[in-house]
Design a protein around this motif. Structure first.
Motif, PDB file in Angstrom:
ATOM      1  N   ALA A 199     -36.838  47.688  69.090  1.00 45.85           N
ATOM      2  CA  ALA A 199     -37.864  47.712  68.047  1.00 45.85           C
ATOM      3  C   ALA A 199     -38.460  49.105  67.907  1.00 45.85           C
ATOM      4  CB  ALA A 199     -38.950  46.692  68.351  1.00 45.85           C
ATOM      5  N   ALA A 200     -38.728  49.759  69.019  1.00 44.24           N
ATOM      6  CA  ALA A 200     -39.294  51.112  68.978  1.00 44.24           C
ATOM      7  C   ALA A 200     -38.321  52.097  68.338  1.00 44.24           C
ATOM      8  CB  ALA A 200     -39.651  51.563  70.389  1.00 44.24           C
ATOM      9  N   ILE A 201     -37.045  52.014  68.694  1.00 41.59           N
ATOM     10  CA  ILE A 201     -36.046  52.894  68.093  1.00 41.59           C
ATOM     11  C   ILE A 201     -35.937  52.640  66.594  1.00 41.59           C
ATOM     12  CG2 ILE A 201     -33.566  53.410  67.998  1.00 41.59           C
ATOM     13  CD1 ILE A 201     -33.544  52.939  71.067  1.00 41.59           C
ATOM     14  N   SER A 202     -35.986  51.399  66.195  1.00 41.14           N
ATOM     15  CA  SER A 202     -35.923  51.058  64.776  1.00 41.14           C
ATOM     16  C   SER A 202     -37.109  51.629  64.010  1.00 41.14           C
ATOM     17  CB  SER A 202     -35.866  49.545  64.592  1.00 41.14           C
ATOM     18  OG  SER A 202     -34.714  49.012  65.174  1.00 41.14           O
ATOM     19  N   VAL A 203     -38.287  51.554  64.604  1.00 42.00           N
ATOM     20  CA  VAL A 203     -39.480  52.114  63.955  1.00 42.00           C
ATOM     21  C   VAL A 203     -39.360  53.630  63.836  1.00 42.00           C
ATOM     22  CG1 VAL A 203     -41.965  52.494  64.227  1.00 42.00           C
ATOM     23  CG2 VAL A 203     -41.003  50.221  64.573  1.00 42.00           C
ATOM     24  N   ILE A 204     -38.864  54.278  64.869  1.00 43.34           N
ATOM     25  CA  ILE A 204     -38.690  55.728  64.840  1.00 43.34           C
ATOM     26  C   ILE A 204     -37.723  56.139  63.731  1.00 43.34           C
ATOM     27  CG2 ILE A 204     -37.734  57.702  66.116  1.00 43.34           C
ATOM     28  CD1 ILE A 204     -38.927  56.340  68.667  1.00 43.34           C
ATOM     29  N   VAL A 205     -36.590  55.442  63.624  1.00 39.11           N
ATOM     30  CA  VAL A 205     -35.625  55.740  62.557  1.00 39.11           C
ATOM     31  C   VAL A 205     -36.247  55.471  61.189  1.00 39.11           C
ATOM     32  CG1 VAL A 205     -33.417  55.052  61.546  1.00 39.11           C
ATOM     33  CG2 VAL A 205     -33.593  55.402  63.999  1.00 39.11           C
ATOM     34  N   PHE A 206     -37.000  54.411  61.075  1.00 43.78           N
ATOM     35  CA  PHE A 206     -37.677  54.075  59.822  1.00 43.78           C
ATOM     36  C   PHE A 206     -38.616  55.201  59.399  1.00 43.78           C
ATOM     37  CE2 PHE A 206     -41.393  52.008  57.798  1.00 43.78           C
ATOM     38  CZ  PHE A 206     -40.786  51.556  56.646  1.00 43.78           C
ATOM     39  N   VAL A 207     -39.474  55.643  60.301  1.00 39.98           N
ATOM     40  CA  VAL A 207     -40.433  56.701  59.987  1.00 39.98           C
ATOM     41  C   VAL A 207     -39.708  58.022  59.726  1.00 39.98           C
ATOM     42  CG1 VAL A 207     -42.353  58.074  60.926  1.00 39.98           C
ATOM     43  CG2 VAL A 207     -42.336  55.594  61.196  1.00 39.98           C
ATOM     44  N   LEU A 208     -38.711  58.342  60.539  1.00 41.43           N
ATOM     45  CA  LEU A 208     -37.937  59.568  60.350  1.00 41.43           C
ATOM     46  C   LEU A 208     -37.324  59.617  58.958  1.00 41.43           C
ATOM     47  CD1 LEU A 208     -36.612  62.123  61.701  1.00 41.43           C
ATOM     48  CD2 LEU A 208     -34.696  60.635  62.228  1.00 41.43           C
ATOM     49  N   SER A 220     -34.715  45.575  61.149  1.00 44.21           N
ATOM     50  CA  SER A 220     -34.417  45.564  62.585  1.00 44.21           C
ATOM     51  C   SER A 220     -35.694  45.618  63.415  1.00 44.21           C
ATOM     52  CB  SER A 220     -33.524  46.745  62.956  1.00 44.21           C
ATOM     53  OG  SER A 220     -32.289  46.649  62.308  1.00 44.21           O
ATOM     54  N   ALA A 221     -36.632  46.445  63.005  1.00 38.73           N
ATOM     55  CA  ALA A 221     -37.887  46.558  63.742  1.00 38.73           C
ATOM     56  C   ALA A 221     -38.630  45.228  63.749  1.00 38.73           C
ATOM     57  CB  ALA A 221     -38.765  47.648  63.126  1.00 38.73           C
ATOM     58  N   ILE A 222     -38.655  44.559  62.610  1.00 35.93           N
ATOM     59  CA  ILE A 222     -39.319  43.255  62.542  1.00 35.93           C
ATOM     60  C   ILE A 222     -38.610  42.235  63.423  1.00 35.93           C
ATOM     61  CG2 ILE A 222     -39.809  41.295  61.022  1.00 35.93           C
ATOM     62  CD1 ILE A 222     -40.391  43.365  58.830  1.00 35.93           C
ATOM     63  N   ILE A 223     -37.293  42.157  63.319  1.00 39.37           N
ATOM     64  CA  ILE A 223     -36.526  41.179  64.095  1.00 39.37           C
ATOM     65  C   ILE A 223     -36.667  41.438  65.589  1.00 39.37           C
ATOM     66  CG2 ILE A 223     -34.184  40.417  64.662  1.00 39.37           C
ATOM     67  CD1 ILE A 223     -33.571  40.801  61.628  1.00 39.37           C
ATOM     68  N   PHE A 224     -36.468  42.693  66.010  1.00 39.14           N
ATOM     69  CA  PHE A 224     -36.576  43.005  67.432  1.00 39.14           C
ATOM     70  C   PHE A 224     -38.004  42.834  67.935  1.00 39.14           C
ATOM     71  CE2 PHE A 224     -32.610  45.612  66.804  1.00 39.14           C
ATOM     72  CZ  PHE A 224     -31.809  44.757  67.528  1.00 39.14           C
ATOM     73  N   GLY A 225     -38.987  43.132  67.095  1.00 46.24           N
ATOM     74  CA  GLY A 225     -40.377  42.912  67.480  1.00 46.24           C
ATOM     75  C   GLY A 225     -40.670  41.440  67.708  1.00 46.24           C
ATOM     76  N   LEU A 226     -40.166  40.592  66.816  1.00 45.71           N
ATOM     77  CA  LEU A 226     -40.352  39.152  66.988  1.00 45.71           C
ATOM     78  C   LEU A 226     -39.622  38.637  68.227  1.00 45.71           C
ATOM     79  CD1 LEU A 226     -40.068  37.972  63.280  1.00 45.71           C
ATOM     80  CD2 LEU A 226     -42.132  38.046  64.702  1.00 45.71           C
ATOM     81  N   LEU A 227     -38.424  39.156  68.466  1.00 46.58           N
ATOM     82  CA  LEU A 227     -37.694  38.761  69.678  1.00 46.58           C
ATOM     83  C   LEU A 227     -38.442  39.189  70.941  1.00 46.58           C
ATOM     84  CD1 LEU A 227     -34.023  39.560  68.639  1.00 46.58           C
ATOM     85  CD2 LEU A 227     -34.995  37.297  69.077  1.00 46.58           C
ATOM     86  N   ALA A 228     -38.993  40.397  70.931  1.00 46.19           N
ATOM     87  CA  ALA A 228     -39.758  40.883  72.087  1.00 46.19           C
ATOM     88  C   ALA A 228     -41.008  40.037  72.294  1.00 46.19           C
ATOM     89  CB  ALA A 228     -40.134  42.350  71.889  1.00 46.19           C
ATOM     90  N   ARG A 229     -41.665  39.686  71.203  1.00 48.28           N
ATOM     91  CA  ARG A 229     -42.860  38.834  71.288  1.00 48.28           C
ATOM     92  C   ARG A 229     -42.508  37.473  71.874  1.00 48.28           C
ATOM     93  NH1 ARG A 229     -45.508  35.473  67.020  1.00 48.28           N
ATOM     94  NH2 ARG A 229     -47.639  35.185  67.734  1.00 48.28           N
ATOM     95  N   SER A 230     -41.411  36.896  71.406  1.00 50.01           N
ATOM     96  CA  SER A 230     -40.971  35.605  71.916  1.00 50.01           C
ATOM     97  C   SER A 230     -40.655  35.687  73.409  1.00 50.01           C
ATOM     98  CB  SER A 230     -39.734  35.153  71.138  1.00 50.01           C
ATOM     99  OG  SER A 230     -39.182  34.006  71.711  1.00 50.01           O
ATOM    100  N   GLU A 231     -39.968  36.734  73.797  1.00 42.51           N
ATOM    101  CA  GLU A 231     -39.622  36.920  75.204  1.00 42.51           C
ATOM    102  C   GLU A 231     -40.880  37.096  76.047  1.00 42.51           C
ATOM    103  OE1 GLU A 231     -36.964  37.132  78.343  1.00 42.51           O
ATOM    104  OE2 GLU A 231     -36.480  36.776  76.250  1.00 42.51           O
TER     105      GLU A 231
END
Length: 71
Positions: free
Chosen positions: A7-16, A50-61
């Motif tokens: 999720a963090a990598i996805s956010v970085i690519v998004f902002v970049l 990807s950031a949203i999906i991975f963030g939701l997966l991390a939250r669930s975990e």
């Protein structure tokens, strides 16, 4: 943990991509979309999703790890 990193990598690519729309051309020295910016916008959309999906997966975990297991 892996979901949080993804999720963090996805956010970085998004902002970049939002800040430097020609980072692909600068980094790799190629212009795959002939300057239209289409590839960068596709990357923005994919990174955002990807950031949203991975963030939701991390939250669930994280929530699953907090729930006590009863035997």
């Amino acid at each position: 943990m892996l979901e949080s990193v993804a999720a963090a990598i996805s956010v970085i690519v998004f902002v970049l991509t939002l800040l430097w729309r020609d980072w692909i051309e600068r980094l790799f020295g190629v212009d795959p979309d002939q300057g239209s910016g289409a590839l960068e916008w596709i990357i923005v959309a994919l990174a955002f999703c990807s950031a949203i999906i991975f963030g939701l997966l991390a939250r669930s975990e994280w929530h699953r790890a907090r729930v006590p297991v009863h035997d």
